[in-house]
Design a protein around this motif. Structure first.
Motif, PDB file in Angstrom:
ATOM      1  N   ARG A 212       0.825  -1.199   0.000  1.00  0.00           N
ATOM      2  CA  ARG A 212       0.000   0.000   0.000  1.00  0.00           C
ATOM      3  C   ARG A 212       0.860   1.249   0.000  1.00  0.00           C
ATOM      4  O   ARG A 212       2.006   1.232   0.450  1.00  0.00           O
ATOM      5  N   LEU A 213       0.282   2.316  -0.510  1.00  0.00           N
ATOM      6  CA  LEU A 213       0.987   3.590  -0.518  1.00  0.00           C
ATOM      7  C   LEU A 213       0.908   4.246   0.850  1.00  0.00           C
ATOM      8  O   LEU A 213       0.085   3.897   1.697  1.00  0.00           O
ATOM      9  N   PRO A 219      -0.215  12.035  -5.445  1.00  0.00           N
ATOM     10  CA  PRO A 219       0.231  11.685  -6.808  1.00  0.00           C
ATOM     11  C   PRO A 219       0.671  12.918  -7.581  1.00  0.00           C
ATOM     12  O   PRO A 219       0.356  14.063  -7.218  1.00  0.00           O
ATOM     13  N   MET A 220       1.388  12.692  -8.642  1.00  0.00           N
ATOM     14  CA  MET A 220       1.898  13.777  -9.471  1.00  0.00           C
ATOM     15  C   MET A 220       0.750  14.448 -10.226  1.00  0.00           C
ATOM     16  O   MET A 220      -0.180  13.776 -10.679  1.00  0.00           O
ATOM     17  N   ARG A 221       0.836  15.753 -10.337  1.00  0.00           N
ATOM     18  CA  ARG A 221      -0.176  16.504 -11.060  1.00  0.00           C
ATOM     19  C   ARG A 221       0.034  16.369 -12.561  1.00  0.00           C
ATOM     20  O   ARG A 221       1.149  16.132 -13.042  1.00  0.00           O
TER      21      ARG A 221
END
Length: 286
Positions: A212-213, A219-221
């Motif tokens: 899992r994160l 997250p990246m835009r």
């Protein structure tokens, strides 16, 4: 005109096979307004023969003389045709000696230096003799072994057992990157019945779970950001319009005439940076 041509051909045919006619014999024969030079035709036929190659008597194959082929190694001449060189050839074969003036004035980079008589007749001191001795090897130094090791008689006459012969056979690996020619379904490895009916343990299920994160992971835009509706309908204030105007400077061709074009104002030199500006000047920590 035709009669003159026939006469000219008959005269030329008469001189063609004569051997007593020379090159320097000129005959002013007028034919069609030109002068004709009569010469010795036997000499012309001799000069017209193709020139013989210089290597005609050579026994080497002809293809070796073509472009790009290497030369053939000739056999050594027999001793019958061998002759000792003359005294003149022996004298010319001696190397050229340096002159005495050059030996005294040559640079120090030359590998040959003249040695003075004092250096030739000097006697070495005991210290120099001691330093000239070669370095002695370590008492425990062992020289390298020879590459061809000596095989003992017992090893040469020994017979390998069946177990040693079995272990000495190469390990045959099955090639899995390529498959034999056949239908496409043959490349799929068959799954055993026990593997199909097997039930995974709780530990196996736990290890099979994806990692899992982090809870704070962002997250990246996207490269193209969507513009909000409020930003689309916003109206710039007069102050923003004033700040958005570009700085007006003189063109570069006129800047060289203004000596104070790049001077810093005294008020800018005495300005104090505020806490907010310092905060904005700090680099972004990523």
């Amino acid at each position: 005109m035709e009669e003159k041509a026939q006469e000219f051909k008959s005269v030329l045919h008469g001189f063609e096979y004569s051997s007593s006619f020379f090159v320097l014999c000129w005959c002013n024969c007028m034919f069609n307004g030109t002068f004709v030079l009569f010469c010795n035709f036997d000499r012309i036929w001799k000069l017209a023969e193709p020139k013989k190659a210089a290597c005609a008597n050579d026994l080497r194959p002809l293809y070796l003389y073509s472009c790009g082929r290497e030369s053939m190694i000739r056999e050594h001449p027999s001793l019958v045709d061998f002759h000792f060189p003359s005294d003149r050839l022996v004298k010319l074969a001696e190397p050229k000696q340096y002159q005495a003036a050059y030996l005294l004035q040559r640079p120090r980079t030359s590998p040959e230096w003249p040695v003075s008589p004092a250096a030739l007749n000097c006697k070495a001191s005991p210290r120099i003799v001691e330093l000239a001795q070669p370095k002695v090897l370590h008492p425990e130094f062992l020289p390298t072994k020879k590459v061809p090791t000596q095989v003992t008689n017992a090893a040469a006459l020994a017979r390998a057992s069946s177990r040693i012969q079995q272990l000495a056979e190469p390990w045959v690996k099955k090639v899995t990157c390529c498959y034999e020619y056949g239908p496409f379904e043959s490349a799929i490895l068959p799954v055993s019945k026990f593997a199909q009916e097997a039930i995974a343990s709780p530990r196996t299920l736990e290890l099979a779970m994806a990692k899992r994160l982090h809870p704070d992971y962002i997250p990246m835009r996207d490269a193209a950001w969507s513009v909000t509706k409020a930003a689309k309908q916003a109206v710039a204030t007069p102050r923003l319009v004033e700040l958005a105007q570009p700085c007006k400077r003189l063109p570069m061709n006129l800047t060289q005439f203004n000596p104070h074009a790049f001077t810093v104002k005294e008020s800018a030199k005495k300005a104090i940076c505020s806490a907010r500006i310092k905060e904005l000047a700090c680099p972004i920590k990523r």
